[in-house]
Design a protein around this motif. Sequence first.
Motif, PDB file in Angstrom:
ATOM      1  N   THR A  98       0.837  -1.203   0.000  1.00 32.33           N
ATOM      2  CA  THR A  98       0.000   0.000   0.000  1.00 32.33           C
ATOM      3  C   THR A  98       0.868   1.248   0.000  1.00 32.33           C
ATOM      4  N   ARG A 110      -8.200   6.072  -1.880  1.00 31.10           N
ATOM      5  CA  ARG A 110      -8.337   4.716  -1.350  1.00 31.10           C
ATOM      6  C   ARG A 110      -8.868   3.778  -2.434  1.00 31.10           C
ATOM      7  N   GLU A 114      -7.169   0.394  -3.910  1.00 28.10           N
ATOM      8  CA  GLU A 114      -7.867  -0.890  -3.892  1.00 28.10           C
ATOM      9  C   GLU A 114      -7.960  -1.506  -5.286  1.00 28.10           C
ATOM     10  N   ARG A 117      -4.410  -2.964  -5.799  1.00 31.30           N
ATOM     11  CA  ARG A 117      -4.114  -4.112  -4.925  1.00 31.30           C
ATOM     12  C   ARG A 117      -5.131  -5.229  -5.066  1.00 31.30           C
ATOM     13  N   SER A 120      -9.366  -4.568  -0.027  1.00 30.00           N
ATOM     14  CA  SER A 120      -9.650  -3.374   0.765  1.00 30.00           C
ATOM     15  C   SER A 120      -8.357  -2.787   1.341  1.00 30.00           C
ATOM     16  N   ALA A 121      -8.277  -1.473   1.339  1.00 26.56           N
ATOM     17  CA  ALA A 121      -7.067  -0.814   1.840  1.00 26.56           C
ATOM     18  C   ALA A 121      -7.312  -0.030   3.129  1.00 26.56           C
TER      19      ALA A 121
END
Length: 185
Positions: A98, A110, A114, A117, A120-121
């Motif tokens: 992150t 955010r 997300e 990735r 959820s961050a």
Amino acid sequence: MNNNELEKETALVEAILYLESDPIDEGAIARISGISKDAVKAALEKLNKRYASGGCGLELSYIGGGVMISAKRDYWECLKERYGKKNEGKISRAAMETLAIVAYSQPVTRAEIEKIRGVSADNMIRLLLEKELVRETGKKEIPGRPVMYGTTKEFLKVFGLNSISELPKLSEADLEKFELEGEKY
């Protein structure tokens, strides 16, 4: 300025740098010491030359627009176990992922983190905010006005960078990871 005066001013600047735990800019050194910015610059140059000698274990590190005394990088490998921030400085792989996204894509929301990735961050962003490695940089001008994040001076200090431009360059393969549906973040 005579040589004796420069020696005293250099010693004073060195003492200030020794006592400061964070990087400090030349203007602040001048205010604290009561000497001119030009004299501070001359003192820093003298310290750089002194520390560059082979028999010295210290160097000046320029981090986030400030300067501080630190152990030479050559010696840090054998010193970091004792003097590094052991467990408190460690962050999980997920938090590091992150943080990398924020560092290379800032300012980033955010939702953008997300997307990259795929998970959820929220918790990772909260952790990085607590550790003062990222901060809110404003709100994106789109519906919902989501918060945007960027790195902090603490991030620069932890990673020994003077500015974000000193981050290692990403390879083509790594750059593709930061692209989504033709958009670059």
